[in-house]
Design an enzyme around this catalytic site. Sequence first.
Site, PDB file in Angstrom:
ATOM      1  N   GLY A  57       0.640  -1.054   0.107  1.00  0.00           N
ATOM      2  CA  GLY A  57       0.251   0.087   0.066  1.00  0.00           C
ATOM      3  C   GLY A  57       1.010   1.199  -0.119  1.00  0.00           C
ATOM      4  O   GLY A  57       2.115   1.084   0.222  1.00  0.00           O
ATOM      5  N   GLN A  62       3.480   9.996   0.989  1.00  0.00           N
ATOM      6  CA  GLN A  62       4.749   9.064   0.969  1.00  0.00           C
ATOM      7  C   GLN A  62       5.459   9.312  -0.403  1.00  0.00           C
ATOM      8  O   GLN A  62       6.431   8.775  -0.742  1.00  0.00           O
ATOM      9  CB  GLN A  62       4.437   7.583   1.053  1.00  0.00           C
ATOM     10  CG  GLN A  62       3.749   7.267   2.344  1.00  0.00           C
ATOM     11  CD  GLN A  62       3.604   5.752   2.555  1.00  0.00           C
ATOM     12  OE1 GLN A  62       2.663   5.339   2.247  1.00  0.00           O
ATOM     13  NE2 GLN A  62       4.815   4.900   3.106  1.00  0.00           N
ATOM     14  N   CYS A 108       6.844   0.167   7.296  1.00  0.00           N
ATOM     15  CA  CYS A 108       6.234   1.144   6.407  1.00  0.00           C
ATOM     16  C   CYS A 108       7.313   1.866   5.426  1.00  0.00           C
ATOM     17  O   CYS A 108       8.513   1.695   5.911  1.00  0.00           O
ATOM     18  CB  CYS A 108       6.332   2.672   7.505  1.00  0.00           C
ATOM     19  SG  CYS A 108       5.471   4.142   6.560  1.00  0.00           S
ATOM     20  N   LEU A 109       6.929   1.948   4.262  1.00  0.00           N
ATOM     21  CA  LEU A 109       7.974   2.436   3.200  1.00  0.00           C
ATOM     22  C   LEU A 109       8.666   3.425   3.591  1.00  0.00           C
ATOM     23  O   LEU A 109       9.871   3.760   3.080  1.00  0.00           O
ATOM     24  CB  LEU A 109       7.219   2.348   1.977  1.00  0.00           C
ATOM     25  CG  LEU A 109       6.835   0.930   1.440  1.00  0.00           C
ATOM     26  CD1 LEU A 109       6.099   1.293   0.053  1.00  0.00           C
ATOM     27  CD2 LEU A 109       7.764  -0.115   1.455  1.00  0.00           C
ATOM     28  N   HIS A 150      -3.547   1.129   8.214  1.00  0.00           N
ATOM     29  CA  HIS A 150      -2.114   1.674   8.222  1.00  0.00           C
ATOM     30  C   HIS A 150      -2.449   3.102   7.055  1.00  0.00           C
ATOM     31  O   HIS A 150      -1.776   4.074   7.333  1.00  0.00           O
ATOM     32  CB  HIS A 150      -1.196   0.688   7.575  1.00  0.00           C
ATOM     33  CG  HIS A 150       0.198   1.249   7.574  1.00  0.00           C
ATOM     34  ND1 HIS A 150       1.460   0.868   8.447  1.00  0.00           N
ATOM     35  CD2 HIS A 150       0.947   2.238   6.610  1.00  0.00           C
ATOM     36  CE1 HIS A 150       2.370   1.487   7.950  1.00  0.00           C
ATOM     37  NE2 HIS A 150       2.114   2.274   7.058  1.00  0.00           N
ATOM     38  N   GLU A 151      -2.951   2.616   5.966  1.00  0.00           N
ATOM     39  CA  GLU A 151      -2.742   3.703   4.855  1.00  0.00           C
ATOM     40  C   GLU A 151      -3.831   4.768   5.345  1.00  0.00           C
ATOM     41  O   GLU A 151      -3.696   6.063   5.102  1.00  0.00           O
ATOM     42  CB  GLU A 151      -3.200   3.187   3.512  1.00  0.00           C
ATOM     43  CG  GLU A 151      -2.522   2.080   3.105  1.00  0.00           C
ATOM     44  CD  GLU A 151      -0.946   2.301   3.195  1.00  0.00           C
ATOM     45  OE1 GLU A 151      -0.494   3.735   2.830  1.00  0.00           O
ATOM     46  OE2 GLU A 151      -0.140   1.641   3.202  1.00  0.00           O
ATOM     47  N   HIS A 154      -2.169   7.118   7.344  1.00  0.00           N
ATOM     48  CA  HIS A 154      -1.067   8.128   6.909  1.00  0.00           C
ATOM     49  C   HIS A 154      -1.973   9.517   6.302  1.00  0.00           C
ATOM     50  O   HIS A 154      -1.686  10.542   6.551  1.00  0.00           O
ATOM     51  CB  HIS A 154      -0.443   7.672   5.414  1.00  0.00           C
ATOM     52  CG  HIS A 154       0.815   6.864   5.819  1.00  0.00           C
ATOM     53  ND1 HIS A 154       1.691   7.334   6.569  1.00  0.00           N
ATOM     54  CD2 HIS A 154       1.230   5.304   5.313  1.00  0.00           C
ATOM     55  CE1 HIS A 154       2.653   6.432   6.875  1.00  0.00           C
ATOM     56  NE2 HIS A 154       2.391   5.434   5.915  1.00  0.00           N
TER      57      HIS A 154
HETATM   58 ZN    ZN Z   1       3.249   3.699   5.870  1.00  0.00          ZN
END
Ligand code: ZN
Length: 194
Positions: A57, A62, A108-109, A150-151, A154
């Site tokens: 995701g 991001q 998390c990226l 999670h998304e 964000h």
């Molecule tokens: Zn993340």
Amino acid sequence: MHAPYGPLPEGGSIRPITRWGTPVMHRPLTPVTSFDDPLRALAADMVATMYAADGVGLAACQIGEDVAMFVFDCPDEAGERWVGVVCNPVLTLPEGKDRQLDSDEEGCLSFPGAFTDRARPDHARVEGVGLDGEPVVFEGDGLLARCLQHESDHLAGKVFADALSDRARKRLTKAQAKVADEFAADWPVTPRRE
Ligand code: ZN
């Protein structure tokens, strides 16, 4: 693959992933009001970047954009793969006796290479708007439930470390520092060093 509102947009560019600490990661993002070609192009870039980074995701912040939209390609508990684009999501989690927590590894990226156990409700539902302005609903369990939460976090300006204890956050920061030099500043434009 379940893509009830059509396939993910293609043809986007891989863009550098914004890291925790950048202001756009830590404030609520601006709701989408125009469902136009620039929005579609942004979604395509997000998809290309998510796949380049091996993520399930990705939220617009991001890649540095203040737009309340995320994309995902993520399996549920049964291993069924779900893909979608969600703008302006409203997250609903189980309450009362239906609320079961599932603790699993989460990363998390935007803080790449570090993972920690995080307890979250084992089911999540997101209602929002798709790229063409149509209402969309996604819900599920397993990693999909974790991803939707999670998304959505964000887009609300939250990262998963916000909910950790000081000790767990220190551990996570240490783990990330160890692998930090494997990720170029413009990762995943420059791929991860193996
Ligand atoms: Zn993340």
